[in-house]
Design a protein around this motif. Structure first.
Motif, short mmCIF file in Angstrom:
data_model
loop_
_atom_site.label_atom_id
_atom_site.label_comp_id
_atom_site.label_asym_id
_atom_site.label_seq_id
_atom_site.Cartn_x
_atom_site.Cartn_y
_atom_site.Cartn_z
N HIS A 146 -0.59 9.75 -9.45
CA HIS A 146 -1.01 8.20 -9.07
C HIS A 146 -0.93 7.54 -10.48
CE1 HIS A 146 -5.13 8.90 -10.13
NE2 HIS A 146 -5.15 9.93 -9.39
N GLY A 147 -0.72 6.17 -10.35
CA GLY A 147 -0.88 5.41 -11.71
C GLY A 147 0.42 4.42 -11.74
N TYR A 148 1.25 4.44 -10.61
CA TYR A 148 2.44 3.47 -10.60
C TYR A 148 3.48 3.83 -11.47
CZ TYR A 148 -1.57 0.90 -8.55
OH TYR A 148 -2.94 0.49 -7.79
N TYR A 149 3.89 4.93 -11.58
CA TYR A 149 4.90 5.47 -12.73
C TYR A 149 5.98 6.22 -12.07
CZ TYR A 149 2.76 9.93 -13.56
OH TYR A 149 2.18 11.34 -13.53
N ILE A 150 5.90 6.90 -10.99
CA ILE A 150 6.72 8.10 -10.72
C ILE A 150 6.63 8.04 -9.03
CG2 ILE A 150 5.01 9.87 -10.34
CD1 ILE A 150 7.23 11.51 -11.89
N ASN A 151 7.99 8.44 -8.53
CA ASN A 151 8.01 8.50 -7.05
C ASN A 151 7.87 9.96 -6.50
OD1 ASN A 151 9.63 9.08 -4.59
ND2 ASN A 151 10.13 6.77 -4.68
N VAL A 152 6.92 10.22 -6.20
CA VAL A 152 6.62 11.46 -5.63
C VAL A 152 7.59 12.12 -4.47
CG1 VAL A 152 4.07 11.33 -6.16
CG2 VAL A 152 4.89 11.02 -3.83
N GLU A 153 8.05 11.43 -3.75
CA GLU A 153 9.12 11.99 -2.95
C GLU A 153 10.22 12.64 -3.56
OE1 GLU A 153 11.19 10.67 1.46
OE2 GLU A 153 10.80 9.05 -0.38
N ILE A 154 10.92 11.73 -4.47
CA ILE A 154 11.90 12.08 -5.44
C ILE A 154 11.42 13.47 -6.02
CG2 ILE A 154 13.56 11.52 -7.15
CD1 ILE A 154 13.40 8.81 -6.09
N LEU A 155 10.36 13.30 -6.77
CA LEU A 155 9.93 14.31 -7.58
C LEU A 155 9.77 15.66 -6.96
CD1 LEU A 155 8.99 15.65 -10.19
CD2 LEU A 155 6.74 14.80 -9.50
N PHE A 156 9.21 15.66 -5.58
CA PHE A 156 9.08 16.89 -4.88
C PHE A 156 10.19 17.30 -4.29
CE2 PHE A 156 4.53 16.29 -5.90
CZ PHE A 156 4.06 17.64 -5.85
N GLU A 157 11.22 16.45 -4.02
CA GLU A 157 12.57 17.08 -3.16
C GLU A 157 13.28 17.97 -4.55
OE1 GLU A 157 14.72 13.92 -2.39
OE2 GLU A 157 13.72 13.45 -0.42
N PHE A 158 12.93 17.49 -5.75
CA PHE A 158 13.71 18.16 -6.93
C PHE A 158 12.91 19.51 -7.05
CE2 PHE A 158 13.26 19.35 -11.36
CZ PHE A 158 14.58 19.57 -11.82
N ASP A 179 0.82 -1.23 0.10
CA ASP A 179 -0.06 0.04 0.13
C ASP A 179 1.01 1.30 0.08
OD1 ASP A 179 -2.21 1.76 -0.01
OD2 ASP A 179 -2.34 1.46 2.12
N ASN A 180 1.59 1.23 -1.09
CA ASN A 180 2.81 2.55 -1.02
C ASN A 180 2.58 3.08 -2.57
OD1 ASN A 180 3.97 0.57 -2.22
ND2 ASN A 180 5.99 1.04 -1.44
N ALA A 181 1.50 3.09 -3.13
CA ALA A 181 1.50 3.87 -4.45
C ALA A 181 1.95 5.34 -4.38
CB ALA A 181 -0.10 3.95 -4.86
N GLY A 182 2.59 5.58 -5.30
CA GLY A 182 3.61 6.84 -5.40
C GLY A 182 4.98 6.97 -4.79
N PHE A 183 5.22 5.80 -4.18
CA PHE A 183 6.51 5.79 -3.64
C PHE A 183 7.33 4.96 -4.26
CE2 PHE A 183 3.63 7.72 -0.79
CZ PHE A 183 4.34 8.95 -0.30
N GLY A 184 7.32 4.05 -5.29
CA GLY A 184 7.95 3.22 -6.15
C GLY A 184 8.60 4.05 -7.26
N SER A 185 9.09 3.28 -8.24
CA SER A 185 9.85 3.85 -9.43
C SER A 185 10.95 4.79 -9.08
CB SER A 185 8.58 4.63 -10.26
OG SER A 185 7.48 3.82 -10.53
N ARG A 186 11.53 4.43 -8.16
CA ARG A 186 12.73 5.32 -7.61
C ARG A 186 13.66 5.42 -8.74
NH1 ARG A 186 13.30 6.62 -2.58
NH2 ARG A 186 15.42 7.44 -2.70
N LYS A 187 14.39 4.21 -9.60
CA LYS A 187 15.28 4.66 -10.46
C LYS A 187 14.80 5.12 -11.79
CE LYS A 187 18.54 1.67 -13.43
NZ LYS A 187 18.83 0.26 -13.55
N ALA A 188 13.62 4.99 -12.14
CA ALA A 188 12.83 5.68 -13.27
C ALA A 188 12.78 7.15 -13.05
CB ALA A 188 11.58 5.01 -13.67
#
Length: 391
Positions: free
Chosen positions: A101-113, A70-79
């Motif tokens: 949402h949609g299992y394609y991007i890591n929102v934590e990394i995106l928002f840090e950037f 149950d961690n949608a949005g927090f995968g896809s780190r390398k991508a």
């Protein structure tokens, strides 16, 4: 001006078409646009804009892990890290977020950037996922834990579904931390209803503006066709419902109950049903699978005597606009932003099917006025004005 949009899809479905239509207008005005997307194919004419984030395998892995943890949005780190390198190279002046949402991007990394990049960001919310610990909508379950902190999610097994763990509390805490603190971010919502919710959420510190969705009035307009003849409905009063996917949230069970309250003069037509849905539809309800032909859909809207939207959760449904643009009056439940495009006297309380029957008898075949605010170009012009304001 360089604009980068980020969305789960590109050129398909409602959010993907919003992105590409806006990109077309920007390009016509001499701007440079790219649309980063995460999943599904891109129509050929829009590939000039498209930048893929990750691969199909990344999406499957992200989605598979989310189904357990149950961690949608927090995968896809390398991508996502690879995508950040693209953003730095492209160097956009404006970053416009849509569905994350949609299992394609890591929102934590995106928002840090985004916090480091310090360029203007527009975030169009098409649902409530940004400020909840799990769900996209919560009205059906009357769950308001998002106002104080999610936990024990009643919709754990609904999109984005988790079959094992409930991580809603942790997701909420992370989103609250990650999504706050972007210096130049403006939230846009298609409805006042969603704007009001944002102002009650942890995103309330951001400026929020309402820009209604629009439709293509050159396509959705009164359109002649042979729909009645093809389905032998010449002597029927057609009550129409349209959805991209049916279920409890869209009111499928209510349409089945509504059939029992209408006499034999009426035929309910539901567009967008699955083959499985067809098996449960009683006599007097015609189920049609989704059509990708806008012309065919416009013909169906035009042919119908009344359009009924029995949705229990919705933001600013474009089906209401499409039906009215084709000259067909719309009835809806008092749900979310669905009421914002429909005259108040054509609105019923959720579940009040007897009132819906009364309204059908009152408004069937009366016609609907075509309003200028339906036009998608008005919405896109407002977005471009916003870009120029914050650039």
């Amino acid at each position: 001006m360089k604009v980068l949009m980020i969305n789960s899809v590109c050129g398909i479905k409602s959010t993907g078409r919003i992105a590409t239509d806006l990109a077309d207008m920007l390009t016509e005005q001499g701007h440079t646009v790219k649309i980063a997307y995460g999943r599904e194919s891109v129509p050929k004419k829009y590939r000039k804009y498209a930048i893929r984030i990750g691969t199909d395998w990344d999406v499957r892995l992200h989605g598979g892990v989310a189904r357990i943890l149950d961690n949608a949005g927090f995968g896809s780190r390398k991508a996502t890290l690879k995508f950040i390198d693209f953003i730095k190279e492209f160097a956009p002046d404006i970053i416009h977020l849509h569905n994350l949402h949609g299992y394609y991007i890591n929102v934590e990394i995106l928002f840090e950037f985004l916090k480091e990049y310090n360029k203007p960001v527009v975030w169009t919310l098409h649902d409530c996922w940004a400020f909840t610990g799990h769900c996209s909508y919560f009205d059906l379950h009357k769950c308001y834990k998002w106002q104080t902190g999610c936990c024990e999610c009643p919709q754990k097994k609904e999109y984005p579904a988790s079959l094992l763990f409930d991580n809603s509390r942790k997701n909420y805490i992370h989103k609250k931390k990650d999504f706050q603190g972007v210096n130049k971010l403006i939230v846009v919502t298609p409805s006042q209803w969603l704007a009001n919710l944002v102002k009650e959420s942890f995103l309330q510190k951001y400026e929020t503006r309402v820009i209604n969705n629009g439709i293509d009035l050159t396509l959705f307009k009164p359109t002649d066709g042979d729909f009645r003849e093809r389905y032998n409905l010449e002597d029927k009063i057609i009550v129409l419902g349209v959805a991209s996917a049916w279920g409890v949230r869209k009111g499928l069970a209510d349409f089945i109950e509504l059939r029992k309250l209408l006499d034999s003069r009426y035929e309910i037509v539901l567009v967008g049903v699955s083959e499985e849905d067809k098996d449960i539809l009683p006599e007097g309800i015609l189920g049609i699978t989704r059509t990708d032909s806008v012309k065919e859909l416009a013909e169906i809207y035009t042919t119908a005597d009344i359009f009924v939207n029995l949705t229990y959760e919705d933001n600013y449904p474009t089906v209401n606009l499409e039906a009215q643009a084709c000259g067909t009056p719309v009835l809806t439940y008092r749900t979310g932003g669905s009421v914002e495009s429909v005259p108040d006297e054509q609105v019923a309380e959720q579940g009040n099917l007897q009132n819906i029957v009364e309204l059908i008898e009152k408004y069937e075949g009366k016609g609907a006025s075509i309003q200028s605010f339906y036009d998608k170009n008005i919405a896109f012009e407002k977005y471009i004005e916003l870009y120029e304001e914050i650039w």
